[in-house]
Write a protein that holds these residues in place. Structure first.
Motif, short mmCIF file in Angstrom:
data_model
loop_
_atom_site.label_atom_id
_atom_site.label_comp_id
_atom_site.label_asym_id
_atom_site.label_seq_id
_atom_site.Cartn_x
_atom_site.Cartn_y
_atom_site.Cartn_z
N ARG A 100 0.84 -1.20 0.00
CA ARG A 100 0.00 0.00 0.00
C ARG A 100 0.87 1.24 0.00
O ARG A 100 1.86 1.33 0.74
N ASP A 178 -12.34 7.89 1.15
CA ASP A 178 -11.07 8.60 1.32
C ASP A 178 -10.81 8.82 2.82
O ASP A 178 -11.54 8.29 3.67
N SER A 179 -9.77 9.55 3.14
CA SER A 179 -9.47 9.81 4.56
C SER A 179 -9.04 11.26 4.71
O SER A 179 -8.64 11.90 3.74
N PRO A 273 -3.73 12.10 7.21
CA PRO A 273 -4.85 11.25 6.78
C PRO A 273 -4.34 9.82 6.67
O PRO A 273 -3.25 9.60 6.13
N THR A 274 -5.07 8.87 7.22
CA THR A 274 -4.58 7.49 7.19
C THR A 274 -4.37 7.05 5.74
O THR A 274 -5.19 7.36 4.87
N PRO A 275 -3.27 6.37 5.46
CA PRO A 275 -2.98 5.95 4.09
C PRO A 275 -3.86 4.78 3.63
O PRO A 275 -3.88 4.48 2.44
N LEU A 277 -6.94 3.33 2.30
CA LEU A 277 -8.13 3.82 1.62
C LEU A 277 -8.85 2.66 0.96
O LEU A 277 -8.24 1.67 0.58
N GLN A 281 -6.01 2.99 -5.75
CA GLN A 281 -4.76 3.76 -5.72
C GLN A 281 -3.75 3.10 -6.64
O GLN A 281 -3.82 1.91 -6.90
#
Lengths: 325, 325, 325, 325
Positions: A100, A178-179, A273-275, A277, A281
């Motif tokens: 990720r 999203d975050s 923002p937390t990666p 998602l 991506q």
């Protein structure tokens, strides 16, 4: 390594989807009243449940494996253990070849030659902060003996400083798969003047060491922080106005030369923002050797900053406990 | 305390107006070519002389007291000693009862029961960073073996980002008997992927510990830092685009989960306007028990940020050397 | 404190009669094959059962709470937990006012203001060495990669060096409700020349630190040890007789100047007769304020030295693991 | 590494024939009266001069480079520097290919790839204990505040316990171009009950760590030490006979479970006959690839144990200072 501190020393362990996780806390004074109930308030603040937090539900019931006897700390290491319950490890196996973006997947694989527990981030998971929060509960008890009070709160979410709009910005992020990130403020009142050391054990050094151990924190500032760079010394200096050292302003955030000056501590933290998602991506697929689209199913926090204040408080408390006498 | 590091360990000592100051560096690999000349470039970058820096002139000639033999490091502790020369200690005696605002004068007096060397800030003086810079020179030699290059530069002075206007903003501060702050950027290229540890020895934790040991630093951020708080995860994530881990963007500043990911490190630092001013300021007079006007004569830097980049580089190098193999 | 080591770091916790005890092991290389079965051999050597050892029976089944995944170490902290099962805590309550001679009862009460867990010695119990033995198993795996082999054995029991007479000297002690001590030898073969540091991290310093952490050890010597004091230098020196550093004699026990010289390590340890006796003893009764006769029921080892070799091996392995590369 | 301690931390540096050597002492309380004269008594006890000690004469005049102001410690690191004066470095160059038996010559060469300063043993020289002795002077000042008194003395030289015969046994060794060892006893009175920690920071662990850092020490025992192995528990136990914890015997040397029990500390140390001899010895010649006869000219101590008591005292004091409050 996973140990911090000299006077008040914590050793954290565990993984997101393993048997459990927790912390061994050494240097705890004997005679602090302690019981499982003491952990509940802070653990519940860290727990998911609100909108914008992961649907993974964990009871997070602590077990005091050692260091407690008849309701008091014994002076021996206090071990707090949490069992993992709600693990869906099947979610993560495909990440081995397809790391990720902005997550630790790839660096962990490199660092540990592929032997790392990749399930849910393994030891890199934010879930490991359970041990930090538990240690923070104990540290706060020590600091309370000095009259020190610590509190952290959210100042900004998704770029919005007005709390009335936070619900909608979170909802938007959830809908968009999203975050969003945020900014947390932490204050400590009552820190005795003189705590801290010059240079390497400056209050800022010890605290920032812990703050940057909290996953997702990428910026830390004390007092007025980055804004002070645009001030003149005559504006930024805090005039001392009483015998106990109180200052007219507090641009220094309560710390001069690395030493507490008796005024309130104030620090700000950026939380990424937390990666993780659920939206598609791009990342490298090691098997195919090309950039591909990754969709991570799993269960994620759209806004991890919501759960961060109590972790930041714990870091502040653990850090300050190093300076207690 | 005044020691930092496990693998590459430095112990700094000395005061602004005492006999001297320096550093003992342990964990230096044997066989690094070393001589006094190796220190000159970095020491001269730290030295005063430019407009906006203190008129105190010091030759800062290092002596290698131990750890060097026939032009190479021996593997034993390397001691670098600087003698103080140009000390005008009469300047400072009145500060005992009249602490300078936002300086360590008052906290040092409290912490050390009045026994601290108050001359020129004593051990709290920025002059003690000479030891850091010397250790940085050695750390950079170690890192060069891995191909790591570190460089820091000024990004903003007195709130101005345009370098063409810096001369005038400094001149204004000098004329106003005032001081200005700045923002420094530091980059490290070539850090191998996998360096760092989860949590307490995260790259950010170890580096920030050192950065906040540098006097006047009140804010630190990695990668995009505070700005990331206003981004969505889909914007902030860095897509991995090649087998060696290169990312399309570098919002994370080269660090994921506390571990180097192979991209360049980037960090920003706020440097406060020095609290030492020649203009009148208000502070508490402990003898009279009232707020009074203080005029500090002494010799000051109107813009200490001018001398900070090499100190920041040293901190970065000392921190990264902890992770070398 | 209860943490040891930098490169290979262990944190032990637990009490004799609490929920459990164990160890968190940090700095474990990823990829070591590990499973519960790997601990059995060493744990069984530590376990009671033979004549002269306590009748308290514990299965001592380790649980790997963290740091293991798919049969290999992950590089994250490895936590080994043992549950206490066979606790008869009623045996110990009277010791609060009537501390056992030469035991930690009284000092623990003083140190911890009476809050210590006094049951079975609490955290001072030899049972806490379970964590040491578990960490030793992992350390031995690391050392095996270098070809290092460690073995400890009993050289003397109750003052008797002839093994054929040990059974009877133990039997006499059991019958007399008394206890006997012993002398243990530990050897390590294959330690690479160059391991160790001058002065504070000399091999002897690091190892002795651990050896004296083992309860009941009151004497440690390396090589010929105390006997060397009566030799002349010309007798005590070990002539080097080959290019790989092998020496004709090994009076130095394989260590010169704190550094391994490539010859076998040899060290001797004194293990006290356990102070827990079932025969009447005199000690101070804090309630009555007079010397009185104490009879400790409980369950004791008449010869704890029987169970000590594997603990000494663990200490040796944990210490040597600090020097691995 | 060359740093020891957390609360009272020392960093030693220097070589036998380099510019100088010394120690940086951190954690020194502010306000201790300190001056060069305070070091004289202990330094003179360490200095050579008596029959059986090296003819190398050094004034060993300490310089207080930092941490002292107006005759008192400041709380900042105290640096004590000694300059080397009487160096005859030509004596040693042939040892590069022909390492002295039982000396660090060969292991240092291996460890440092030949870059070590081999002159006079370099950093492995007993001369580096100057820094230990200097730190011991400061540690003793701290301990004196608690009423702790430390004293070490020789119990045996060359296998002889009768002091009236020591002169002749030394003379014999000098005549024979040989060396003799000895046994030192060190006592500490007044250590408060409760100092120390279980396991890794047991009094014995911390002290032995330092004792084995002293060159030539190969055996350490506390209390009755190795002799206890031949006693029964009923003989070895120390009955508590008063409310303040005084014991009828003191076989434990004042330490139970790693914690001071209020009785006097007593420890014994073996000091090897120095391996530096002027008589011919056999060792490996790396150039010729064969065992050859080596005659070391240089200047040696025939009985280094004569100079050891004050070094042992320093180690005891530095160790105990870790436990001060």
């Amino acid at each position: 390594m996973n140990t911090f501190g000299t006077k008040f020393r914590i050793s954290i362990f565990g993984e997101s989807h393993g048997q459990g996780l927790g912390v061994v806390i050494d240097g705890v004074p004997a005679g602090l009243p302690i019981g499982i109930a003491d952990f509940e308030a802070d653990l519940s603040r860290r727990r998911s449940g609100a909108k914008g937090t992961t649907p993974r539900k964990e009871s997070d019931l602590p077990e005091l494996v050692s260091g407690e006897f008849n309701g008091y700390t014994t002076g021996a290491p206090l071990t707090v253990l949490f069992r993992n319950e709600n693990t869906l490890s099947g979610d993560y196996s495909h990440l081995v070849k397809h790391p990720r973006p902005s997550h630790a997947d790839r660096v962990a694989k490199i660092k540990y030659n592929g032997y790392n527990d990749y399930r849910g981030g393994g030891h890199f998971s934010g879930r490991v902060t359970l041990g930090l929060v538990a240690a923070g509960v104990v540290a706060k008890k020590i600091l309370a003996r000095y009259g020190i009070r610590i509190s952290a709160s959210i100042k900004e979410l998704g770029g919005i400083t007005d709390p009335s709009r936070w619900d909608s910005v979170i909802e938007d992020a959830v809908k968009g798969l999203d975050s969003i990130g945020g900014i947390i403020e932490c204050r400590a009142a009552g820190v005795p003047a003189g705590w801290g050391e010059p240079f390497f054990d400056s209050v800022e050094s010890v605290l920032s060491h812990l703050f940057f151990s909290v996953p997702a924190v990428k910026g830390v500032e004390f007092g007025r922080g980055f804004a002070s760079a645009a001030l003149r010394g005559s504006e930024n200096n805090d005039p001392i106005i009483s015998a106990d050292g109180k200052t007219l302003t507090n641009n220094a955030g309560g710390i001069n030369g690395g030493i507490a000056n008796g005024n309130d501590f104030m620090a700000l933290f950026e939380v990424n923002p937390t990666p993780c998602l659920s939206s598609p991506q791009h990342t490298w697929n090691e098997e195919t050797g090309s950039v591909e689209t990754l969709v991570v199913r799993g269960r994620h926090d759209a806004c991890i900053a919501l759960r961060a204040p109590v972790v930041i408080e714990a870091a502040m408390a653990i850090g300050l406990a190093q300076f207690s006498i």
